[in-house]
Design a protein around this motif. Structure first.
Motif, mmCIF file in Angstrom:
data_model
loop_
_atom_site.group_PDB
_atom_site.id
_atom_site.type_symbol
_atom_site.label_atom_id
_atom_site.label_comp_id
_atom_site.label_asym_id
_atom_site.label_seq_id
_atom_site.Cartn_x
_atom_site.Cartn_y
_atom_site.Cartn_z
ATOM 1 N N PHE A 14 0.947 -1.387 -0.059
ATOM 2 C CA PHE A 14 -0.231 0.106 0.055
ATOM 3 C C PHE A 14 0.884 1.250 0.118
ATOM 4 N N GLY A 15 0.656 1.989 -1.021
ATOM 5 C CA GLY A 15 1.629 3.320 -1.147
ATOM 6 C C GLY A 15 2.728 2.827 -2.118
ATOM 7 N N ALA A 16 2.435 2.298 -3.205
ATOM 8 C CA ALA A 16 3.428 1.580 -3.961
ATOM 9 C C ALA A 16 3.854 2.522 -4.948
ATOM 10 N N THR A 17 3.390 3.962 -5.224
ATOM 11 C CA THR A 17 3.825 4.772 -6.167
ATOM 12 C C THR A 17 4.687 5.856 -5.048
ATOM 13 N N GLY A 18 4.855 5.477 -3.899
ATOM 14 C CA GLY A 18 5.413 6.471 -3.010
ATOM 15 C C GLY A 18 6.956 6.179 -3.100
ATOM 16 N N ASP A 19 7.800 7.002 -2.272
ATOM 17 C CA ASP A 19 8.908 7.203 -2.201
ATOM 18 C C ASP A 19 9.755 5.935 -1.434
ATOM 19 N N LEU A 20 9.191 5.540 -0.472
ATOM 20 C CA LEU A 20 9.893 4.556 0.213
ATOM 21 C C LEU A 20 9.679 3.115 -0.715
ATOM 22 N N ALA A 21 8.519 2.714 -1.312
ATOM 23 C CA ALA A 21 8.375 1.745 -2.287
ATOM 24 C C ALA A 21 9.484 1.933 -3.279
ATOM 25 N N ILE A 22 9.545 3.117 -3.985
ATOM 26 C CA ILE A 22 10.412 3.102 -5.114
ATOM 27 C C ILE A 22 12.013 3.047 -4.860
ATOM 28 N N ARG A 23 12.336 3.883 -3.743
ATOM 29 C CA ARG A 23 13.706 3.802 -3.417
ATOM 30 C C ARG A 23 14.107 2.553 -2.737
ATOM 31 N N LYS A 24 13.188 1.879 -1.761
ATOM 32 C CA LYS A 24 13.723 0.979 -0.999
ATOM 33 C C LYS A 24 13.209 -0.627 -1.119
ATOM 34 N N SER A 85 -5.503 0.456 -8.747
ATOM 35 C CA SER A 85 -5.731 1.911 -7.990
ATOM 36 C C SER A 85 -6.592 1.804 -7.051
ATOM 37 N N HIS A 86 -6.591 2.726 -6.133
ATOM 38 C CA HIS A 86 -7.288 2.177 -4.835
ATOM 39 C C HIS A 86 -7.312 3.373 -3.692
ATOM 40 N N ASP A 87 -8.504 4.128 -3.515
ATOM 41 C CA ASP A 87 -8.382 4.913 -2.291
ATOM 42 C C ASP A 87 -8.605 4.381 -1.102
ATOM 43 N N VAL A 88 -7.604 4.328 -0.171
ATOM 44 C CA VAL A 88 -7.903 3.272 1.048
ATOM 45 C C VAL A 88 -8.996 3.729 1.990
ATOM 46 N N THR A 89 -9.220 5.088 1.776
ATOM 47 C CA THR A 89 -10.455 5.342 2.713
ATOM 48 C C THR A 89 -11.790 5.003 2.040
ATOM 49 N N ALA A 119 3.223 1.088 3.314
ATOM 50 C CA ALA A 119 4.234 2.248 3.120
ATOM 51 C C ALA A 119 3.499 3.513 2.799
ATOM 52 N N MET A 120 2.645 3.994 3.594
ATOM 53 C CA MET A 120 1.767 5.121 3.537
ATOM 54 C C MET A 120 1.870 5.886 4.934
ATOM 55 N N ALA A 121 1.245 6.929 4.592
ATOM 56 C CA ALA A 121 1.241 8.041 5.838
ATOM 57 C C ALA A 121 0.393 7.239 7.246
ATOM 58 N N ILE A 148 4.214 -2.763 9.132
ATOM 59 C CA ILE A 148 3.774 -1.513 9.453
ATOM 60 C C ILE A 148 5.178 -0.473 9.680
ATOM 61 N N GLU A 149 5.069 0.538 8.864
ATOM 62 C CA GLU A 149 6.126 1.633 8.926
ATOM 63 C C GLU A 149 6.053 2.555 10.133
ATOM 64 N N LYS A 150 6.979 3.163 10.392
ATOM 65 C CA LYS A 150 7.131 4.264 11.437
ATOM 66 C C LYS A 150 6.716 5.595 10.853
ATOM 67 N N PRO A 151 6.059 6.510 11.811
ATOM 68 C CA PRO A 151 5.752 6.423 13.047
ATOM 69 C C PRO A 151 4.808 5.517 13.638
HETATM 70 P P1 NAD Z 1 4.751 8.954 -0.074
HETATM 71 O O1 NAD Z 1 4.233 10.229 0.245
HETATM 72 O O2 NAD Z 1 6.047 9.123 -1.005
HETATM 73 O O3 NAD Z 1 3.796 7.830 -0.761
HETATM 74 C C1 NAD Z 1 2.643 7.887 -0.089
HETATM 75 C C2 NAD Z 1 1.904 6.742 -0.918
HETATM 76 O O4 NAD Z 1 0.629 6.662 -0.291
HETATM 77 C C3 NAD Z 1 1.762 6.836 -2.350
HETATM 78 O O5 NAD Z 1 1.885 5.924 -3.034
HETATM 79 C C4 NAD Z 1 0.435 7.509 -2.537
HETATM 80 O O6 NAD Z 1 -0.222 7.309 -3.755
HETATM 81 C C5 NAD Z 1 -0.472 6.632 -1.660
HETATM 82 N N1 NAD Z 1 -1.483 7.042 -0.950
HETATM 83 C C6 NAD Z 1 -1.840 8.276 -0.298
HETATM 84 N N2 NAD Z 1 -3.020 8.536 -0.012
HETATM 85 C C7 NAD Z 1 -3.670 7.438 -0.459
HETATM 86 C C8 NAD Z 1 -5.027 6.977 -0.699
HETATM 87 N N3 NAD Z 1 -5.979 7.676 0.087
HETATM 88 N N4 NAD Z 1 -5.428 6.036 -0.947
HETATM 89 C C9 NAD Z 1 -4.371 5.051 -1.495
HETATM 90 N N5 NAD Z 1 -3.012 5.358 -1.768
HETATM 91 C C10 NAD Z 1 -2.565 6.877 -1.156
HETATM 92 O O7 NAD Z 1 5.393 8.391 1.430
HETATM 93 P P2 NAD Z 1 6.761 7.553 1.790
HETATM 94 O O8 NAD Z 1 7.920 8.305 1.978
HETATM 95 O O9 NAD Z 1 6.833 6.480 0.823
HETATM 96 O O10 NAD Z 1 6.284 7.138 3.100
HETATM 97 C C11 NAD Z 1 5.417 5.985 3.289
HETATM 98 C C12 NAD Z 1 5.616 5.401 4.816
HETATM 99 O O11 NAD Z 1 6.877 4.930 5.038
HETATM 100 C C13 NAD Z 1 5.324 6.682 5.799
HETATM 101 O O12 NAD Z 1 4.555 6.101 6.815
HETATM 102 C C14 NAD Z 1 6.693 7.053 6.084
HETATM 103 O O13 NAD Z 1 6.840 7.604 7.403
HETATM 104 C C15 NAD Z 1 7.370 5.702 6.224
HETATM 105 N N6 NAD Z 1 8.761 5.753 5.959
HETATM 106 C C16 NAD Z 1 9.345 6.329 4.962
HETATM 107 C C17 NAD Z 1 10.683 6.411 4.622
HETATM 108 C C18 NAD Z 1 11.526 7.016 3.240
HETATM 109 O O14 NAD Z 1 12.531 6.644 3.207
HETATM 110 N N7 NAD Z 1 10.591 7.432 2.517
HETATM 111 C C19 NAD Z 1 11.496 5.981 5.448
HETATM 112 C C20 NAD Z 1 11.131 5.686 6.958
HETATM 113 C C21 NAD Z 1 9.605 5.343 6.950
#
Ligand code: NAD
Length: 500
Positions: A14-24, A85-89, A119-121, A148-151
């Motif tokens: 969950f959060g597969a287009t986000g920074d954590l998924a892509i970088r790590k 594609s999915h709105d988690v809410t 991997a989401m907020a 589950i990620e921090k925090p």
């Molecule tokens: P990000 O903002 O880059 O990515 C968020 C992801 O959540 C995106 O894929 C976005 O599409 C998705 N998203 C947001 N709202 C959504 C919704 N309503 N429905 C579906 N998808 C939704 O965040 P990130 O940096 O990848 O961080 C994710 C988690 O990992 C956070 O809890 C952060 O604290 C933790 N974390 C990140 C890092 C890091 O290096 N980026 C390191 C440690 C912990």
């Protein structure tokens, strides 16, 4: 250690287009795949953005190539990735997700094993867990695990609330709370160094150790994370989790067995022994700081208050130093000094174990009368250990000089991803939760940290910013040790040219 041979699993990120998924996460999954450690698997990437499977696979390909370079079998790897594609809410989209998951499970014979990686907020953690249960995604015949990620909360109270929500869908054994420091090679090495060496364990107590210092410094500022950091600060972002985990590993008793339960329960006993300070005492044990402008790598950088999405009068701390006391038989009287901050002089995480001075110094040393023995554990960026000893100066009379014996961990670098996500994902696939944090650890360390933040929130500081960017933090952090007759061992002094 509970390990499973059968590691087939559907991994839902969950959060597969986000920074954590892509970088790590994608590069780490690729590394496991390349080593043959992903037997049968498929991945469903979940995020809000409307993209096709092809576009998602392309982003996975780019993420792997950016991190690891060109790979021959990359096409095969990305063929295991699907996107939803999915709105988690939104409840209705979980039904579509469940159908896709069931179909992929059947196609790849994944035996109903599921890993849900959030991997989401953090505000989404609780609602997603509740939906996974109510919409039937956790009704599987295999295992189900929640990563589950921090925090994990912002305080004990909010952590409890989050825990209650996720516990309605997953049992404690099924919850893998990530602390990525526990994936770092040298953090995992702490217990081996301690418990596998006859020369350390007998000395590992208040009779022979004078103090322990943990420093985790960053050169970077808050970057784009101002919004999150304003609600967190260094205490919640670094101390509550990573630093307290290192303290627990350094201080715990030897576990009777290396099982998840035994290791965790020894760590919990450390947390239970932490000295609780009165509100009026916090100022004597903890120091906070916030960076001002300065020069980092020959570049002028702004103060914290001028960073994007940061309040111009922010009282958020970007630096913490503290003196932690563990009131048990082994550690009574030994301070554990901790220090972490942003925009500091160097990026470095190190642990220094300083042994007590010998009772009498027979040998002349030109610069110091007595040089204490130090065991330095280098966590990052270099990985290894250094032992500081005294030996006879070559050719001289009986003058002593300090010698440093070093071991660099480069030999097993191949197994070592920068953030340890590969190891943690592998542990999760095997069902080994030892290097994830149990709820009890989380709760105790929040209770400890909450006391400090309560006092800091009530007594707004007036002297922020109180350290210049590119330095080692505020002067008060040095005074914290000077009061006890100690000093921070400078990072530059501890750095050694490690034998490769
Ligand atoms: P990000 O903002 O880059 O990515 C968020 C992801 O959540 C995106 O894929 C976005 O599409 C998705 N998203 C947001 N709202 C959504 C919704 N309503 N429905 C579906 N998808 C939704 O965040 P990130 O940096 O990848 O961080 C994710 C988690 O990992 C956070 O809890 C952060 O604290 C933790 N974390 C990140 C890092 C890091 O290096 N980026 C390191 C440690 C912990």
């Amino acid at each position: 250690m509970k390990q499973q041979e059968n590691m087939s699993s559907l991994i839902m990120i969950f959060g597969a287009t986000g920074d954590l998924a892509i970088r790590k996460l994608f590069p780490s999954l690729y590394r496991l795949f390349e080593r043959g450690r992903l037997n049968k698997f498929a991945v469903i990437g979940v995020a809000r953005r409307q993209i096709t499977n092809d576009a998602f696979q392309k982003s996975v390909r780019e993420s792997v190539i950016n991190a690891l370079g060109d790979k021959e079998n990359i096409d095969e790897f990305i063929s295991y990735f699907y996107y939803q594609s999915h709105d988690v809410t939104n409840s209705s989209s979980y039904v579509a997700l469940r159908n896709l998951a069931d179909q992929i499970d059947a196609n790849y014979s994944l035996e109903g094993n599921r890993i849900f990686y959030l991997a989401m907020a953090p505000e989404f953690f609780g609602p997603i867990a509740l939906h996974l249960k109510s919409d039937g995604l956790t009704e599987v015949k295999g295992f189900k695990r929640l990563v589950i990620e921090k925090p994990f909360g912002k305080s004990l109270e909010s952590a409890k609330e989050l825990n209650q929500q996720i516990r309605t869908a997953f049992s404690e054994e099924e919850i893998y709370r990530i602390d990525h420091y526990l994936g770092k090679e040298m953090v995992r090495n702490i217990e081996v160094i301690r418990f596998a060496n006859a020369i350390f364990e007998p000395l590992w107590n208040n009779r022979y150790i004078s103090n322990i210092q943990i420093t985790s410094s960053e050169v970077l500022g808050v970057e784009e994370r101002g919004r999150y950091y304003e609600t967190s600060g260094a205490l919640r972002d670094m101390v509550q989790n990573h630093i307290m985990q290192m303290v627990a590993l350094l201080a715990m008793e030897p576990p009777i067995r290396l099982t998840t339960d035994e290791v965790r329960s020894e760590k919990v006993r450390v947390f239970r022994s932490l000295r609780r300070f009165e509100s009026s005492e916090i100022k004597d044990y903890f120091v906070r700081g916030q960076y001002g402008p300065g020069t980092v790598n020959d570049e002028q950088v702004p103060e914290y208050r001028a960073e994007p999405m940061v309040d111009k009068e922010s009282n958020t701390e970007t630096f913490v130093a503290g003196k932690i006391m563990i009131d048990n038989f082994r550690w009574a009287g030994v301070p554990f000094y901790i220090r972490t901050g942003k925009r500091m002089k160097s990026k470095s995480t190190k642990i220094v174990v300083q042994f007590k001075d010998i009772p009498m110094n027979l040998y002349y040393q030109p610069e110091k009368n007595v040089h204490p023995n130090l065991l330095v554990i280098h966590i990052q960026p270099e990985e290894g250990i250094t032992l500081h000893l005294n030996a006879k100066k070559a050719g001289g009379h009986l003058d002593a000089q300090e010698v440093k014996l070093s071991f660099a961990n480069t030999g097993i670098q191949a197994m070592n991803t920068p953030e340890g996500y590969e190891k943690l994902l592998y542990d999760c696939l095997r069902g080994d939760a030892t290097n994830f944090t149990h709820w009890d650890e989380v709760a105790y360390s929040w209770a400890f940290v909450d006391k400090i933040s309560e006092v800091w929130e009530k007594t707004k500081t007036v002297d922020f910013p109180n350290y210049e960017s590119g330095t080692i933090g505020p002067k008060a952090a040095d005074e914290l040790l000077e009061k006890d007759g100690f000093f921070w061992w400078p990072v530059s002094y501890l750095e050694v040219d490690m034998c490769k």
